[in-house]
Design a protein around this motif. Structure first.
Motif, PDB file in Angstrom:
ATOM      1  N   MET A 178     -30.317 -48.014 -54.488  1.00  0.00           N
ATOM      2  CA  MET A 178     -31.660 -47.664 -54.611  1.00  0.00           C
ATOM      3  C   MET A 178     -32.371 -47.540 -53.446  1.00  0.00           C
ATOM      4  O   MET A 178     -33.551 -47.182 -53.321  1.00  0.00           O
ATOM      5  N   GLY A 179     -31.732 -47.496 -52.352  1.00  0.00           N
ATOM      6  CA  GLY A 179     -32.411 -47.199 -50.824  1.00  0.00           C
ATOM      7  C   GLY A 179     -33.563 -48.160 -50.376  1.00  0.00           C
ATOM      8  O   GLY A 179     -34.582 -47.496 -49.889  1.00  0.00           O
ATOM      9  N   MET A 180     -33.321 -49.303 -50.837  1.00  0.00           N
ATOM     10  CA  MET A 180     -34.430 -50.216 -50.327  1.00  0.00           C
ATOM     11  C   MET A 180     -34.354 -50.504 -48.883  1.00  0.00           C
ATOM     12  O   MET A 180     -35.706 -51.060 -48.485  1.00  0.00           O
ATOM     13  N   ASP A 181     -33.494 -50.451 -48.387  1.00  0.00           N
ATOM     14  CA  ASP A 181     -33.542 -50.819 -46.927  1.00  0.00           C
ATOM     15  C   ASP A 181     -34.481 -50.114 -45.947  1.00  0.00           C
ATOM     16  O   ASP A 181     -35.023 -50.557 -45.196  1.00  0.00           O
ATOM     17  N   THR A 182     -34.459 -48.847 -46.230  1.00  0.00           N
ATOM     18  CA  THR A 182     -35.594 -48.100 -45.450  1.00  0.00           C
ATOM     19  C   THR A 182     -36.887 -48.445 -45.740  1.00  0.00           C
ATOM     20  O   THR A 182     -37.747 -48.290 -44.808  1.00  0.00           O
ATOM     21  N   ILE A 183     -37.371 -48.676 -47.018  1.00  0.00           N
ATOM     22  CA  ILE A 183     -38.620 -49.094 -47.200  1.00  0.00           C
ATOM     23  C   ILE A 183     -38.902 -50.333 -46.665  1.00  0.00           C
ATOM     24  O   ILE A 183     -39.877 -50.643 -46.003  1.00  0.00           O
ATOM     25  N   LEU A 184     -38.014 -51.158 -46.875  1.00  0.00           N
ATOM     26  CA  LEU A 184     -38.154 -52.616 -46.238  1.00  0.00           C
ATOM     27  C   LEU A 184     -38.380 -52.324 -44.648  1.00  0.00           C
ATOM     28  O   LEU A 184     -39.276 -53.147 -44.078  1.00  0.00           O
ATOM     29  N   LEU A 185     -37.318 -51.728 -44.112  1.00  0.00           N
ATOM     30  CA  LEU A 185     -37.494 -51.552 -42.743  1.00  0.00           C
ATOM     31  C   LEU A 185     -38.916 -50.979 -42.208  1.00  0.00           C
ATOM     32  O   LEU A 185     -39.546 -51.725 -41.146  1.00  0.00           O
ATOM     33  N   VAL A 186     -39.363 -49.962 -42.721  1.00  0.00           N
ATOM     34  CA  VAL A 186     -40.420 -49.376 -42.336  1.00  0.00           C
ATOM     35  C   VAL A 186     -41.788 -50.437 -42.505  1.00  0.00           C
ATOM     36  O   VAL A 186     -42.615 -50.671 -41.684  1.00  0.00           O
ATOM     37  N   LEU A 187     -41.942 -51.167 -43.639  1.00  0.00           N
ATOM     38  CA  LEU A 187     -43.001 -52.052 -44.090  1.00  0.00           C
ATOM     39  C   LEU A 187     -42.785 -53.171 -43.172  1.00  0.00           C
ATOM     40  O   LEU A 187     -43.903 -53.624 -42.604  1.00  0.00           O
ATOM     41  N   ALA A 188     -41.660 -53.646 -42.795  1.00  0.00           N
ATOM     42  CA  ALA A 188     -41.384 -54.789 -41.846  1.00  0.00           C
ATOM     43  C   ALA A 188     -42.091 -54.430 -40.231  1.00  0.00           C
ATOM     44  O   ALA A 188     -42.660 -55.093 -39.691  1.00  0.00           O
ATOM     45  N   ILE A 189     -41.462 -53.324 -39.935  1.00  0.00           N
ATOM     46  CA  ILE A 189     -42.272 -52.907 -38.645  1.00  0.00           C
ATOM     47  C   ILE A 189     -43.654 -52.484 -38.694  1.00  0.00           C
ATOM     48  O   ILE A 189     -44.489 -53.064 -37.687  1.00  0.00           O
TER      49      ILE A 189
ATOM     50  N   ILE B 245     -37.878 -59.931 -42.709  1.00  0.00           N
ATOM     51  CA  ILE B 245     -37.766 -58.748 -43.497  1.00  0.00           C
ATOM     52  C   ILE B 245     -37.096 -57.710 -42.687  1.00  0.00           C
ATOM     53  O   ILE B 245     -35.915 -57.114 -43.502  1.00  0.00           O
ATOM     54  N   LEU B 246     -37.289 -57.546 -41.583  1.00  0.00           N
ATOM     55  CA  LEU B 246     -36.452 -56.794 -40.691  1.00  0.00           C
ATOM     56  C   LEU B 246     -34.846 -57.003 -40.739  1.00  0.00           C
ATOM     57  O   LEU B 246     -34.201 -56.160 -40.809  1.00  0.00           O
ATOM     58  N   GLY B 247     -34.732 -58.321 -40.329  1.00  0.00           N
ATOM     59  CA  GLY B 247     -33.291 -58.755 -40.361  1.00  0.00           C
ATOM     60  C   GLY B 247     -32.537 -58.313 -41.629  1.00  0.00           C
ATOM     61  O   GLY B 247     -31.680 -57.973 -41.722  1.00  0.00           O
ATOM     62  N   ILE B 248     -33.388 -58.886 -42.845  1.00  0.00           N
ATOM     63  CA  ILE B 248     -32.717 -58.508 -44.094  1.00  0.00           C
ATOM     64  C   ILE B 248     -32.206 -57.073 -44.209  1.00  0.00           C
ATOM     65  O   ILE B 248     -31.435 -56.649 -44.597  1.00  0.00           O
ATOM     66  N   SER B 249     -33.357 -56.346 -43.634  1.00  0.00           N
ATOM     67  CA  SER B 249     -33.213 -54.767 -44.006  1.00  0.00           C
ATOM     68  C   SER B 249     -32.313 -54.223 -43.234  1.00  0.00           C
ATOM     69  O   SER B 249     -31.897 -53.081 -43.561  1.00  0.00           O
ATOM     70  N   LEU B 250     -31.691 -54.912 -42.222  1.00  0.00           N
ATOM     71  CA  LEU B 250     -30.503 -54.270 -41.258  1.00  0.00           C
ATOM     72  C   LEU B 250     -29.240 -54.091 -41.996  1.00  0.00           C
ATOM     73  O   LEU B 250     -28.405 -53.261 -41.570  1.00  0.00           O
ATOM     74  N   VAL B 251     -28.840 -54.688 -43.208  1.00  0.00           N
ATOM     75  CA  VAL B 251     -27.913 -54.629 -44.066  1.00  0.00           C
ATOM     76  C   VAL B 251     -26.763 -54.961 -43.333  1.00  0.00           C
ATOM     77  O   VAL B 251     -25.827 -53.980 -43.277  1.00  0.00           O
TER      78      VAL B 251
ATOM     79  N   GLY C 137     -40.964 -65.803 -27.908  1.00  0.00           N
ATOM     80  CA  GLY C 137     -39.819 -65.495 -27.555  1.00  0.00           C
ATOM     81  C   GLY C 137     -39.089 -65.711 -26.193  1.00  0.00           C
ATOM     82  O   GLY C 137     -38.496 -64.843 -25.721  1.00  0.00           O
ATOM     83  N   VAL C 138     -39.983 -66.479 -25.707  1.00  0.00           N
ATOM     84  CA  VAL C 138     -39.476 -66.877 -24.117  1.00  0.00           C
ATOM     85  C   VAL C 138     -38.146 -67.684 -24.145  1.00  0.00           C
ATOM     86  O   VAL C 138     -38.017 -68.593 -25.084  1.00  0.00           O
ATOM     87  N   PRO C 139     -37.197 -67.445 -23.226  1.00  0.00           N
ATOM     88  CA  PRO C 139     -35.937 -68.122 -23.152  1.00  0.00           C
ATOM     89  C   PRO C 139     -36.134 -69.844 -23.277  1.00  0.00           C
ATOM     90  O   PRO C 139     -37.258 -69.958 -22.747  1.00  0.00           O
ATOM     91  N   LEU C 140     -35.234 -70.288 -23.650  1.00  0.00           N
ATOM     92  CA  LEU C 140     -35.077 -71.724 -23.873  1.00  0.00           C
ATOM     93  C   LEU C 140     -35.993 -72.219 -25.069  1.00  0.00           C
ATOM     94  O   LEU C 140     -36.251 -73.503 -25.116  1.00  0.00           O
ATOM     95  N   THR C 141     -36.680 -71.177 -25.886  1.00  0.00           N
ATOM     96  CA  THR C 141     -37.307 -71.976 -27.030  1.00  0.00           C
ATOM     97  C   THR C 141     -36.538 -71.125 -28.261  1.00  0.00           C
ATOM     98  O   THR C 141     -35.863 -70.124 -28.077  1.00  0.00           O
ATOM     99  N   ALA C 142     -37.012 -71.998 -29.434  1.00  0.00           N
ATOM    100  CA  ALA C 142     -36.101 -71.444 -30.750  1.00  0.00           C
ATOM    101  C   ALA C 142     -36.622 -69.972 -30.747  1.00  0.00           C
ATOM    102  O   ALA C 142     -35.599 -69.364 -31.448  1.00  0.00           O
TER     103      ALA C 142
ATOM    104  N   PHE D  89     -35.978 -51.748 -29.749  1.00  0.00           N
ATOM    105  CA  PHE D  89     -37.173 -51.720 -28.701  1.00  0.00           C
ATOM    106  C   PHE D  89     -38.301 -52.082 -29.480  1.00  0.00           C
ATOM    107  O   PHE D  89     -39.261 -52.726 -28.862  1.00  0.00           O
ATOM    108  N   LEU D  90     -38.689 -51.823 -30.802  1.00  0.00           N
ATOM    109  CA  LEU D  90     -39.935 -52.190 -31.219  1.00  0.00           C
ATOM    110  C   LEU D  90     -39.983 -53.473 -31.477  1.00  0.00           C
ATOM    111  O   LEU D  90     -40.977 -54.240 -31.530  1.00  0.00           O
ATOM    112  N   VAL D  91     -38.695 -54.457 -31.645  1.00  0.00           N
ATOM    113  CA  VAL D  91     -38.689 -55.945 -31.798  1.00  0.00           C
ATOM    114  C   VAL D  91     -39.219 -56.479 -30.528  1.00  0.00           C
ATOM    115  O   VAL D  91     -40.228 -57.356 -30.650  1.00  0.00           O
ATOM    116  N   LEU D  92     -38.784 -55.889 -29.453  1.00  0.00           N
ATOM    117  CA  LEU D  92     -39.363 -56.444 -28.214  1.00  0.00           C
ATOM    118  C   LEU D  92     -40.772 -56.019 -27.888  1.00  0.00           C
ATOM    119  O   LEU D  92     -41.422 -56.682 -27.449  1.00  0.00           O
ATOM    120  N   ALA D  93     -40.930 -54.850 -28.463  1.00  0.00           N
ATOM    121  CA  ALA D  93     -42.571 -54.368 -28.146  1.00  0.00           C
ATOM    122  C   ALA D  93     -43.494 -55.030 -28.867  1.00  0.00           C
ATOM    123  O   ALA D  93     -44.711 -55.531 -28.228  1.00  0.00           O
TER     124      ALA D  93
END
Lengths: 507, 118
Positions: free
Chosen positions: A277-288, A320-326, A390-395, A417-421
């Motif tokens: 069904m190709g859902m991974d691309t859709i979910l990835l784009v929506l997540a970003i 959702i980004l994590g899930i869409s990485l398959v 997302g500072v180190p030493l925190t969850a 890169f986008l996750v970090l940005a």
């Protein structure tokens, strides 16, 4: 004998306790009782998690009717992990609620608040542990109806329109799920999740099943507030009582993410959803887009609760980004973020609730100079805020780390890169509030007391959990990893299922 | 032609579903939104009841001389969904009563603050 029934207890206990809460009548008694029930549920959930990590899946037939004919309650590592989060947060929020709702909810409605909270908890636990697709819809509606009531309990009149908007969107979402389940039943003739999985895998391609999947994914996306179906969430979280915002932000949408994981991985199979069904691309784009659009929206709001609400939508984007990485690692990151985000968003909303109690406002101006006047509350807010960045030493760092690792494993350099940005935007919206609290002077002649102890204790428990799970990751990562392993290899689970077929009718 | 006639119940379902959905989105009056939501949900009830039909099957009550029965399970399922629908409607109507008290109107375009729009 309770051990045999433990998979069903997290649902049954709050469900029975809710009407008792009304009968108790007195706010104080209802508070004690609800907190006790919720804590009991938390204890049972911890037990369930240890059992599932040790022995695998727990299956329980309601009323003694064997699956696939009867309704099966099925707890595996993924359900147990989210169950622990939900019951744990619920217990802490209930402890916190006593002082918090005193100012925000009319005193005649306090018992109703505890009742609705318990009903919502019962619904959420039900979604997490049921093994039946239709039953999942019913529990979804139980929790949703309780949620609309909870949102509308605030004394501010804007909560009413927010709750109504939530009701309209939520009902459309749930009805879409109902249509999807109907389509699956039409083709397969079963509603049991494992049975569905086995029968769906026999079809190469079926238009009925494809349509059903589309309905279910859109319906669940409304429930979990995936961009662009998130418009109900910011007003609902902004105008709801603080205790309700803290509870919903850290549980309701997380449970909806779990539902999506369940439908994609257990029922339809990742291969079918992502490759056919190709859902991974859709979910990835929506997540970003969700991460950037909603983080940006969070930077321009003046109401701090709205800032946190938009930040919630952005954080759902990370899950959702994590899930869409398959990949198993991506799913681990998604599940881990469900766990960690519950800790940080719960703490943030609790801190804002404490500020609202003392200053009477959640506008960013009300935070000016609070760093000196409410040091403990603001310190907790700061640590939870750092966790969201997302500072180190925190969850928060741990989940971001796993997310980036999972993206790199798939050679998705831009995604990493986008996750970090996205974290940079989080620095801006958390930073604005911290700047007001620590570097601006309070308005002339205002002094505020520190928040009451009953609010500070649950708040600081969550903050310590944020630090603890940022340093010692063996427990949270271990559970998320086991859950992801189970979900990505569903074929191995029925064989090793541990059956506890001890329903009421057969005894 | 037979495609339309044979599946007439599904065409009704699709029509009701879209009509209800359109009312939910377009209606300005909150009560009308709830009415639209009800029509939308009712279409799903009809979808489920249609699934239960087995061609040539009788009503699912055991009787002599009948070997083919319709599937009763979807009907039972939809009883639950009807209860859920009634509960949703009542919560929605209760909210409308409180909105009327607080705002003095149930027409969306008469809300003073644009942020309150639903």
């Amino acid at each position: 004998m309770f051990e045999q029934h433990s998979p069903v207890l997290p649902i049954i206990l709050p469900l029975i306790a809710a009407p008792i809460c009304i009968l108790l009548g007195r706010s104080q008694l209802a508070w004690l009782f609800a907190t006790f029930i919720s804590a009991l549920g938390f204890g049972i959930s911890i037990g369930l998690m240890l059992t599932t990590l040790d022995q695998g899946v727990l299956s329980y037939s309601l009323g003694g009717w064997e699956p696939p004919w009867g309704i099966e309650v099925r707890v595996d590592a993924a359900s147990a992990l989210v169950l622990c989060v939900v019951t744990g947060i619920s217990s802490l929020v209930l402890v916190y609620a006593k002082e918090s709702i005193a100012k925000e909810i009319d005193s005649s409605q306090h018992t109703l608040y505890y009742t609705a909270h318990l009903l919502c908890l019962a619904g959420l636990s039900g979604i997490l542990s049921t093994g039946d697709a239709f039953n999942l819809f019913v529990f979804l509606e139980i929790s949703s109806l309780a949620t609309y009531t909870l949102v509308s309990l605030a004394s501010d009149k804007r909560c009413l329109t927010a709750a109504f908007r939530y009701l309209i969107m939520g009902t459309i979402g749930a009805t879409f799920i109902l249509i999807g389940v109907g389509m699956m039943y039409m083709k397969t003739g079963t509603l049991n999740m494992l049975d569905l999985a086995a029968r769906i895998s026999e079809y190469d391609s079926s238009r009925t099943l494809n349509t059903g999947l589309a309905f279910i994914l859109v319906g669940v996306s409304i429930k979990l507030a995936l961009f662009p179906l998130h418009m109900w969430l910011p007003p609902a979280y902004t105008h709801a009582p603080s205790a309700v915002s803290a509870f919903l932000a850290s549980t309701a949408t997380k449970v909806a993410v779990y539902v999506m994981v369940r439908f994609i991985f257990t029922i339809y199979g990742a291969e079918y959803v992502f490759h056919t069904m190709g859902m991974d691309t859709i979910l990835l784009v929506l997540a970003i887009v969700a991460i950037f659009k909603c983080s940006f929206m969070a930077t321009v709001q003046s109401n701090v609760k709205t800032v946190l609400a938009y930040s919630s939508v952005a954080q759902i984007g990370y899950m959702i980004l994590g899930i869409s990485l398959v990949s198993t690692l991506g799913l681990t990151a998604g599940l881990l973020h469900i766990f960690n985000h519950a800790l940080m968003k719960g703490a943030l909303f609790m801190a804002v609730g404490a500020v609202l109690l003392r200053t009477g406002s959640v506008d960013i101006k009300a935070f000016q100079g609070l760093g000196k006047q409410m040091p403990l509350t603001m310190a907790a807010f700061t640590i939870a805020g750092l966790s969201i960045i997302g500072v180190p030493l925190t969850a928060g760092f741990v989940s971001k780390w796993y997310l980036v690792t999972a993206a790199l494993e798939q050679q998705e350099w831009t995604v990493a890169f986008l996750v970090l940005a996205g974290s940079l935007l989080a620095i801006i919206y958390v930073g604005r509030i911290l700047e007001a609290a620590y570097f601006k002077n309070p308005a002339e002649g205002t002094t505020y007391k520190e928040a009451p102890l009953l609010m500070l204790i649950p708040l600081w428990i969550l903050v310590f959990a944020n630090i603890y799970f940022g340093i010692d990751t063996s427990m949270s990562v271990g559970a998320a990893d086991t859950a992801a392993q189970w979900l990505t290899q569903p074929s191995s689970s029925p064989a090793t299922a541990l059956s506890v077929n001890m329903g009421g009718a057969t005894q | 032609m037979s495609f339309i006639v044979d599946y007439y119940n599904y065409w009704i379902v699709v029509f009701l579903m879209m009509a209800g959905f359109y009312i939910v989105i377009s209606a300005n009056n909150l009560v009308k939104k709830i009415v639209g939501l009800n029509i939308f949900q009712t279409s799903v009830f009809m979808l489920y009841i249609s699934i239960g039909n087995v061609s040539g099957g009788s009503a699912p009550i055991v009787a002599d001389g009948i070997t083919r029965y319709s599937n009763p399970l979807p009907h039972v399922l939809i009883l639950t969904a009807i209860v859920v629908g009634v509960a949703t409607t009542s919560v929605g109507l209760a909210l409308i009563v409180r909105i009327k008290r607080a705002y003095g109107t149930v027409e969306e375009n008469e809300f003073e603050d644009k942020d309150d729009l639903i």
